[in-house]
Motif scaffolding. Structure first.
Motif, short mmCIF file in Angstrom:
data_model
loop_
_atom_site.label_atom_id
_atom_site.label_comp_id
_atom_site.label_asym_id
_atom_site.label_seq_id
_atom_site.Cartn_x
_atom_site.Cartn_y
_atom_site.Cartn_z
N ARG A 31 -2.04 -139.83 -34.42
CA ARG A 31 -1.98 -140.43 -33.08
C ARG A 31 -2.05 -139.36 -31.99
O ARG A 31 -2.77 -139.49 -31.01
N THR A 32 -1.28 -138.30 -32.17
CA THR A 32 -1.27 -137.19 -31.21
C THR A 32 -2.65 -136.55 -31.12
O THR A 32 -3.14 -136.21 -30.04
N TYR A 33 -3.28 -136.38 -32.28
CA TYR A 33 -4.62 -135.80 -32.34
C TYR A 33 -5.61 -136.66 -31.54
O TYR A 33 -6.40 -136.15 -30.76
N LEU A 34 -5.56 -137.96 -31.75
CA LEU A 34 -6.49 -138.87 -31.08
C LEU A 34 -6.25 -138.95 -29.58
O LEU A 34 -7.18 -139.15 -28.80
N ASP A 35 -5.01 -138.78 -29.16
CA ASP A 35 -4.68 -138.85 -27.74
C ASP A 35 -5.06 -137.60 -26.96
O ASP A 35 -5.17 -137.63 -25.74
N ALA A 36 -5.27 -136.50 -27.66
CA ALA A 36 -5.58 -135.22 -27.00
C ALA A 36 -7.06 -135.14 -26.60
O ALA A 36 -7.90 -135.86 -27.13
N GLY A 37 -7.35 -134.24 -25.67
CA GLY A 37 -8.73 -133.93 -25.32
C GLY A 37 -9.25 -132.86 -26.27
O GLY A 37 -8.49 -132.01 -26.74
N HIS A 38 -10.54 -132.91 -26.56
CA HIS A 38 -11.12 -132.01 -27.56
C HIS A 38 -12.33 -131.25 -27.04
O HIS A 38 -13.06 -131.72 -26.16
N VAL A 39 -12.53 -130.08 -27.65
CA VAL A 39 -13.73 -129.26 -27.45
C VAL A 39 -14.53 -129.36 -28.74
O VAL A 39 -13.98 -129.29 -29.83
N LEU A 40 -15.84 -129.52 -28.62
CA LEU A 40 -16.72 -129.63 -29.78
C LEU A 40 -17.72 -128.47 -29.77
O LEU A 40 -18.28 -128.16 -28.72
N GLY A 60 -12.19 -145.59 -38.66
CA GLY A 60 -12.09 -146.50 -37.52
C GLY A 60 -11.50 -145.82 -36.29
O GLY A 60 -11.07 -146.50 -35.36
N GLY A 61 -11.46 -144.50 -36.28
CA GLY A 61 -10.90 -143.76 -35.15
C GLY A 61 -11.96 -143.07 -34.32
O GLY A 61 -13.12 -142.99 -34.71
N ARG A 62 -11.51 -142.60 -33.16
CA ARG A 62 -12.42 -141.88 -32.26
C ARG A 62 -11.60 -140.90 -31.45
O ARG A 62 -10.54 -141.25 -30.93
N ARG A 63 -12.10 -139.67 -31.31
CA ARG A 63 -11.40 -138.69 -30.49
C ARG A 63 -12.08 -138.58 -29.12
O ARG A 63 -13.21 -139.03 -28.94
N LYS A 64 -11.38 -137.96 -28.17
CA LYS A 64 -11.90 -137.79 -26.81
C LYS A 64 -12.48 -136.39 -26.68
O LYS A 64 -11.74 -135.43 -26.46
N VAL A 65 -13.79 -136.28 -26.83
CA VAL A 65 -14.45 -134.99 -26.66
C VAL A 65 -14.74 -134.80 -25.18
O VAL A 65 -15.51 -135.55 -24.59
N CYS A 66 -14.09 -133.80 -24.59
CA CYS A 66 -14.21 -133.55 -23.14
C CYS A 66 -15.22 -132.45 -22.82
O CYS A 66 -15.71 -132.37 -21.70
N LEU A 67 -15.49 -131.60 -23.81
CA LEU A 67 -16.33 -130.44 -23.58
C LEU A 67 -17.12 -130.13 -24.83
O LEU A 67 -16.56 -130.12 -25.93
N SER A 68 -18.41 -129.90 -24.67
CA SER A 68 -19.29 -129.51 -25.77
C SER A 68 -19.81 -128.12 -25.46
O SER A 68 -20.34 -127.87 -24.38
N MET A 69 -19.64 -127.19 -26.42
CA MET A 69 -20.06 -125.81 -26.22
C MET A 69 -21.03 -125.40 -27.32
O MET A 69 -20.84 -125.74 -28.48
N ALA A 70 -22.05 -124.65 -26.96
CA ALA A 70 -23.06 -124.23 -27.93
C ALA A 70 -22.55 -123.10 -28.82
O ALA A 70 -23.01 -122.97 -29.96
N ALA A 71 -21.63 -122.27 -28.34
CA ALA A 71 -21.15 -121.13 -29.11
C ALA A 71 -19.64 -121.17 -29.26
O ALA A 71 -18.92 -121.47 -28.31
N ALA A 72 -19.17 -120.82 -30.44
CA ALA A 72 -17.74 -120.80 -30.71
C ALA A 72 -17.04 -119.64 -30.01
O ALA A 72 -15.83 -119.70 -29.78
N SER A 73 -17.77 -118.61 -29.65
CA SER A 73 -17.14 -117.40 -29.09
C SER A 73 -16.35 -117.64 -27.81
O SER A 73 -15.42 -116.90 -27.51
N SER A 74 -16.68 -118.66 -27.04
CA SER A 74 -15.96 -118.96 -25.80
C SER A 74 -14.77 -119.89 -26.01
O SER A 74 -13.95 -120.07 -25.10
N ILE A 75 -14.66 -120.47 -27.16
CA ILE A 75 -13.61 -121.46 -27.41
C ILE A 75 -12.19 -120.89 -27.27
O ILE A 75 -11.34 -121.52 -26.67
N PRO A 76 -11.90 -119.68 -27.79
CA PRO A 76 -10.52 -119.20 -27.64
C PRO A 76 -10.04 -119.13 -26.20
O PRO A 76 -8.90 -119.52 -25.90
N GLN A 77 -10.88 -118.68 -25.29
CA GLN A 77 -10.47 -118.60 -23.89
C GLN A 77 -10.25 -120.00 -23.31
O GLN A 77 -9.30 -120.23 -22.58
N VAL A 78 -11.13 -120.93 -23.64
CA VAL A 78 -10.97 -122.30 -23.15
C VAL A 78 -9.65 -122.88 -23.66
O VAL A 78 -8.89 -123.48 -22.90
#
Length: 143
Positions: A31-40, A60-78
């Motif tokens: 539930r907590t996972y689904l309620d959070a915003g996500h980076v893909l 039957g679930g769906r997450r909230k993807v708020c941001l899509s990034m082409a490279a993983a290298s920027s994810i830690p800072q985000v």
């Protein structure tokens, strides 16, 4: 394709990565996972659906993807600077989490992993230099 050879180096799996102050850490679960915003991570860019979303869809679930990034290298800072969560390969997560003050958690449902493979053209198979390179790569990726 014809002419290409492969060798599986290791099996990879996905884990969750987030900042150490993320409110979801207090009550981690589906539930907590689904309620959070996500980076893909979307290597081709622009996609808001990945392997994690396909696994969730089957439940039957769906997450909230708020941001899509082409490279993983920027994810830690985000992740360090936002309340977002990212499902990333475990190898990547273990490399970046300590340096960026990030927390690793298991994904609270089953997501298929994948094989990391080395691929080369058959025409290079007998090259001693290429053989040495492939051997080095195998040694570097041993777990």
């Amino acid at each position: 394709p014809p002419g290409l050879l492969t060798r599986t180096l290791y099996q990879e799996r996905f884990v969750c990565l987030m900042n150490q102050r993320h409110p979801a850490l207090k009550n981690w679960g589906l539930r907590t996972y689904l309620d959070a915003g996500h980076v893909l991570i979307s290597p081709r860019g622009g996609s808001f659906v990945g392997a994690v979303d396909e696994a969730l869809h089957k439940l039957g679930g769906r997450r909230k993807v708020c941001l899509s990034m082409a490279a993983a290298s920027s994810i830690p800072q985000v992740l360090r600077d936002t309340p977002l969560i990212a499902a990333v390969p475990e190898t990547f997560a273990r490399q970046v989490a300590p340096a960026w003050g990030l927390e690793i958690r298991e994904i609270p449902f089953s997501v298929p992993g994948y094989a990391v493979q080395m691929i080369w053209h058959a025409s290079t198979s007998k090259s001693r230099l290429h053989q040495a390179l492939r051997s080095s790569i195998v040694e570097c990726t041993k777990r």
